[in-house]
Design an enzyme around this catalytic site. Structure first.
Site, PDB file in Angstrom:
ATOM      1  N   GLY A 239     -85.849  -1.851  44.333  1.00  0.00           N
ATOM      2  CA  GLY A 239     -86.398  -2.556  45.494  1.00  0.00           C
ATOM      3  C   GLY A 239     -87.724  -3.208  45.122  1.00  0.00           C
ATOM      4  N   GLY A 468     -83.946   4.472  43.284  1.00  0.00           N
ATOM      5  CA  GLY A 468     -84.145   4.833  41.893  1.00  0.00           C
ATOM      6  C   GLY A 468     -85.347   5.719  41.690  1.00  0.00           C
ATOM      7  N   ARG A 621     -98.502  17.943  44.334  1.00  0.00           N
ATOM      8  CA  ARG A 621     -97.374  18.726  43.827  1.00  0.00           C
ATOM      9  C   ARG A 621     -96.233  17.801  43.395  1.00  0.00           C
ATOM     10  NH1 ARG A 621     -97.477  22.669  41.622  1.00  0.00           N
ATOM     11  NH2 ARG A 621     -97.471  24.468  43.007  1.00  0.00           N
ATOM     12  N   PRO A 625     -89.709  17.092  38.916  1.00  0.00           N
ATOM     13  CA  PRO A 625     -90.407  16.763  37.664  1.00  0.00           C
ATOM     14  C   PRO A 625     -89.698  15.713  36.809  1.00  0.00           C
ATOM     15  CG  PRO A 625     -90.400  19.137  38.037  1.00  0.00           C
ATOM     16  CD  PRO A 625     -89.514  18.541  39.086  1.00  0.00           C
ATOM     17  N   THR A 627     -87.453  13.250  37.636  1.00  0.00           N
ATOM     18  CA  THR A 627     -87.478  11.880  38.147  1.00  0.00           C
ATOM     19  C   THR A 627     -88.916  11.382  38.261  1.00  0.00           C
ATOM     20  OG1 THR A 627     -87.396  12.623  40.449  1.00  0.00           O
ATOM     21  CG2 THR A 627     -85.299  12.173  39.368  1.00  0.00           C
ATOM     22  N   GLN A 631     -90.477   7.982  36.823  1.00  0.00           N
ATOM     23  CA  GLN A 631     -91.240   7.048  37.652  1.00  0.00           C
ATOM     24  C   GLN A 631     -92.499   6.584  36.932  1.00  0.00           C
ATOM     25  OE1 GLN A 631     -90.145   5.331  40.105  1.00  0.00           O
ATOM     26  NE2 GLN A 631     -91.164   6.174  41.890  1.00  0.00           N
ATOM     27  N   LYS A 694     -98.488  14.052  47.028  1.00  0.00           N
ATOM     28  CA  LYS A 694     -99.040  12.724  47.269  1.00  0.00           C
ATOM     29  C   LYS A 694     -98.059  11.712  46.673  1.00  0.00           C
ATOM     30  CE  LYS A 694    -103.192  13.567  45.258  1.00  0.00           C
ATOM     31  NZ  LYS A 694    -104.624  13.351  44.905  1.00  0.00           N
ATOM     32  N   GLY A 695     -98.353  10.426  46.807  1.00  0.00           N
ATOM     33  CA  GLY A 695     -97.445   9.393  46.303  1.00  0.00           C
ATOM     34  C   GLY A 695     -97.551   9.233  44.799  1.00  0.00           C
ATOM     35  N   GLU A 698     -96.135   4.091  42.806  1.00  0.00           N
ATOM     36  CA  GLU A 698     -96.971   2.912  42.615  1.00  0.00           C
ATOM     37  C   GLU A 698     -98.243   3.210  41.837  1.00  0.00           C
ATOM     38  OE1 GLU A 698     -96.243   0.033  46.079  1.00  0.00           O
ATOM     39  OE2 GLU A 698     -95.845   2.029  46.851  1.00  0.00           O
TER      40      GLU A 698
END
Lengths: 731, 176
Positions: A239, A468, A621, A625, A627, A631, A694-695, A698
């Site tokens: 995306g 993904g 956290r 792990p 994937t 990323q 957290k994110g 990006e």
């Protein structure tokens, strides 16, 4: 147990993916499906004066040619950042107006794809053209100070102290301009819609990050009740922000399907993905930094000119991240928007944060050299635990740990400070660069539905889209651990408006939003099971159900970001962005990363290679792990693309983009990528949410381009302030 | 043979009436006879006519590799291969890679084990290219794998995992 790190488990949907199962929208090959194709505008601005569809209609197998002249009534669906649902407010084919080159002017539906494409090519249009502007500095653009628009109510200006004054009196100063080009997200899955009517009900399959916006946007456009529409996007083939709202084609495909009485599939060709969907706007960044002689940063000023369209203001939030990288004693951010004649630009992975971190972290490297300080030490010396723009505490910030761990893994201590001081045995120049990245910690509301059955199967249904990033695996991991059931027994249903409201999945908020909701659902389920098992039966959910004579048990919970009102769930159900953070009343949350990069510049060709990268991330956290590491590696690949490869070449003569395909728009390929070593701090942020996550998706990219550019400077002594950096810049 | 004779011939890969051709081909060990527009690509034949949708369309220009299949044992980009060019030939797609008892090909298993994928869209093409890369003898070093896999774009950036998977599977394929 929930305090322990999560184990390394395989991606739960990997089996289907390696088998090529039909999981994507365009994989629909049912019989009776019509194929659609667009004819597009060959001019950049103006209006259609005549549209001749006669020849197109003579092509064998053509069932429908849809144009603005026969489309009937379609209502505005609005702009996603303006209370609506579209990636832009402008819907092509409702009038003769042409707003940008490549805009669809007609849709053909035919029995075969070949017939549809031929017919589309036979549509003849004449236009009355108007002057247009497609670059930041072109004549005819209009520059708007964002603070003078209503956007200031949603995107606060960043003002800390008097940064101009502090800069004026600073001992050491940096004042430079950095440029980032137009780029396109280019997920390998093309934008595609399959629309099928069953009476007055419409089902849409489309790879998207925002099934709910498609549902409500199409409902708005066609004057339908949203309950009549189902949108299914179990998988998106990437995306990266481009699929975050209602696209141009969806409503048109739905109309074609209704008009022909047959399901219709439209796969937007790659050139259409460049010309009729969102992109990363061109930006220019003037960065001023002032420091005292010891290296304490006393002033930061970040001024941004960012491209937008004539019809929408795509907001700028660049300074919101650059101001958070350090404990700036004073800071000022200025966001300006430049109207050009393009489709509305939009979100591309780390949409503001990548350019902002590139500019600021390049400037920080320049400051390190102006001070004669090690770039890691300068960063450590300006670390903070307080959010500079708000004065609030940060819920977690492990920047120093990221820098120290990264430096150790990379071997940073072996670096010599002077540019052009390190060489390989083949004579290549070696450069080592470092940079930080940051990304706001955001949460959105979610409704989670959990079902356990007496056969041991567990189904979690929640808002979220798998593109993904691994959200399906993270959800399966979290539910498996909470309920103590085997991973393979957990089914995850996401990206489907039939099971739960599907909020936009973007902004790296997917895990932080869906996981706490899923864990809450597990807690509610455990309580319900405990109530059932008061007879004394203990064991797995299935055993408890069997003992109680129940086939299944279901619970539903809802969860919102800290401080959000209950009314937020109405926005969620209406398919509108319902975003909380990164400022949460009493604290502020960001994710962070430190990248360490080695580049080698070949002596003869000046080709730049990136043999190794070490990246250490603070994303709270880590729920999945395996994937998560993928990323980060993917984010680094994006950083390499941004730093050394990717630019959409704007055609100032005719409008549109010149390199609108995957050969000329140069993406990183396998041979461009060396070793990427990833480590996580893996410290849960329990202030932010109960899962401590957290994110990540990006923040992984942010700062990577700066680390590469800084490494190129270290290798060559050349400070290139325009991305991408290519051979010709080093000759 | 003259054009007129071709037009009349009922065999595979020839024009029937000026707008359609019949293509006979073997896909994953099964024979098919498909009547298509002569402009149809092998990719669109597989996806739209045989419902074998594992091969993906990412560019339709032979630039991304998502449509990679094997034609008579060699990798091709099926979007740039006219369907008629595949007549009387053998095609293997991702759907035909696992053994008939459902056991995954070592390359498929290695892609899972090394998380050599994210969104999964380019994955079928990556795996078909990867199998060919090994069979061609190009998997004997990291550098050669990287070079010979560079026709397959992965926008998610799973390249590190892809290389590791190919190294792993290559060893198992050589033993097999």
């Amino acid at each position: 147990m929930s305090e322990m790190p999560f184990p390394d488990t395989p991606r739960v949907d990997a089996y289907d993916k390696v088998c090529g199962k039909p999981i994507f929208a365009a994989d629909d090959a049912r019989s009776g499906l019509l194929h659609a194709a667009f004819a597009v505008s060959t001019v950049a601005k103006g209006h259609i004066t005549s549209l001749d569809t006669t020849a197109a209609l003579t092509v064998r197998g053509v069932r429908l040619v849809l144009t603005h002249e026969n489309i009937g009534e379609v209502k505005p669906r609005g702009f996603i950042m303006g209370g609506g649902y579209g990636f832009q407010s402008f819907q092509p084919m409702l009038s003769p107006a042409i707003a940008y080159r490549g805009q669809p002017i007609a849709l053909v539906a035919a029995d075969t794809l070949e017939a549809a494409m031929e017919a589309a090519s036979r549509i003849e249009a004449t236009y009355e053209q108007q002057p247009f502007s497609v670059t930041l500095d072109a004549e005819g653009t209009e520059t708007i100070n964002q603070a003078d628009t209503p956007l200031k109510n949603f995107i606060p200006e960043i003002v800390v102290g008097d940064a101009e004054q502090a800069f004026a009196t600073a001992s050491v100063k940096i004042d430079e301009v950095y440029n980032c080009p137009v780029q396109h997200q280019n997920p390998i899955e093309l934008i595609a819609t399959v629309a099928a009517w069953d009476g007055d009900r419409l089902r849409i399959h489309e790879g998207t990050q925002n099934a709910e916006a498609i549902r409500h946007g199409v409902a708005t456009a066609l004057g339908l009740a949203p309950e009549k529409i189902e949108v299914i996007s179990s998988f998106a083939g990437g995306g990266f922000g481009q699929k975050n709202s209602l696209q141009t084609q969806t409503v048109l495909v739905a109309i074609a399907a209704r008009r022909t009485g047959q399901p219709v599939k439209l796969v937007v060709p790659r050139t259409g993905v460049f010309h009729d969907a969102s992109f990363r706007p061109a930006t220019r960044h003037r960065v001023r930094l002032g420091a005292d002689k010891a290296g304490k940063i006393v002033a930061g000023v970040h001024e941004i000119d960012a491209q937008t369209s004539r019809h929408d203001l795509f907001p700028g939030e660049y300074a919101a991240t650059s101001s958070r990288l350090y404990g700036f004693a004073s800071f000022r951010g200025v966001e300006r928007l430049v109207r050009t004649d393009v489709q509305t630009p939009g979100y591309m992975r780390a949409p503001f944060e990548h350019p902002a971190c590139y500019a600021m972290e390049s400037a920080i490297d320049e400051l390190a050299y102006a001070l004669g300080q090690d770039p890691v030490e300068l960063r450590l010396a300006n670390d903070t635990s307080v959010d500079s723009p708000t004065g609030l505490p940060l819920s977690s910030r492990h920047v120093a740990a990221c820098l120290r761990r990264g430096a150790e893994r990379f071997g940073w201590a072996q670096r010599s400070m002077a540019p052009q001081s390190m060489h390989g045995e083949d004579g290549s120049q070696i450069g080592w660069g470092v940079a930080l990245g940051a990304y706001p910690g955001i949460m959105v509301p979610a409704i989670a539905h959990l079902k356990v059955a007496d056969d041991g199967n567990v189904t979690i249904s929640v808002g979220g889209h798998e593109m993904g990033q691994g959200i399906r695996t993270a959800l399966a991991n979290a539910v498996s651990r909470k309920l103590d059931v085997p991973l393979e027994k957990v089914s995850v249903v996401i990206g489907d408006t039939r099971v739960a409201p599907q909020h936009l999945t973007a902004g790296s908020w997917g895990t932080a939003s869906a996981i706490p909701a899923a864990e809450d659902a597990c807690d509610a389920m455990l309580k319900a099971l405990a109530d059932l098992s008061r007879t004394g039966v203990r064991g797995s959910p299935a055993e408890i159900l069997k003992a109680a004579g129940r086939q299944s048990l279901e619970v539903e919970v809802q969860r919102k970001a800290p401080g959000q009102p209950d009314a937020i769930f109405e926005r969620l159900r209406a398919g509108l962005p319902s975003i909380g953070g990164p400022v949460y009343g009493s604290y502020v949350t960001f994710s962070y990363i430190a990248h360490f990069v080695e580049v080698r510049v070949e002596p003869g060709t000046r080709r730049i290679r990136v043999p190794r990268v070490v990246s250490v991330a603070d994303c709270g956290r880590v729920i999945s792990p395996r994937t998560a590491a993928s990323q980060v590696r993917g984010g680094v690949v994006w950083g390499i693309g941004a730093a050394l490869r990717e630019a959409s070449e704007v055609d100032a003569r005719y409008g549109g983009f010149l390199n609108a395909d995957l050969a000329e728009y140069v993406l990183p390929v396998n041979a461009d990528i060396g070793s990427i070593d990833v480590e996580f701090i893996d410290e849960p942020d329990k202030t932010f949410n109960s899962a401590g996550a957290k994110g990540l998706g990006e923040v992984a990219m942010t700062g990577a381009a700066a680390a590469i550019a800084n490494a190129v400077f270290h290798a060559t002594g050349r400070r290139v302030r325009n991305l991408p950096i290519r051979i010709e810049h080093l000759l | 043979m003259t054009l007129d004779q071709i037009a009349e011939a009922p065999t595979s890969g020839v024009r029937n009436d000026g707008s359609e051709v019949t293509v006979r081909l073997r896909v994953n060990g099964r024979d098919h006879r498909v009547t298509v527009d002569p402009r149809t690509s092998l990719l669109d034949l597989l996806r739209e006519h045989l419902a074998l949708t594992g091969a993906k369309k990412g560019c339709d220009h032979g630039q991304c590799g998502a449509c990679t299949v094997h034609l008579d044992g060699r990798r091709v980009v099926s979007c740039l291969t006219p369907a008629v060019q595949a007549s009387e030939r053998q095609v293997t797609t991702i759907e035909g890679l696992a053994s008939s008892d459902g056991r995954l090909h070592p390359m498929q298993q290695a892609f899972i084990d090394h998380d050599a994928l994210q969104c999964g869209y380019c994955t079928p093409g990556q795996i078909m290219s990867a199998v060919a890369c090994v069979q061609e003898g190009h998997a004997d070093s990291i550098e050669r794998i990287r070079e010979y896999m560079s026709g397959n774009l992965c926008r998610c950036g799973a390249y590190v995992g892809i290389v590791a998977a190919i190294q792993d599977a290559a060893a198992k394929m050589r033993r097999a």
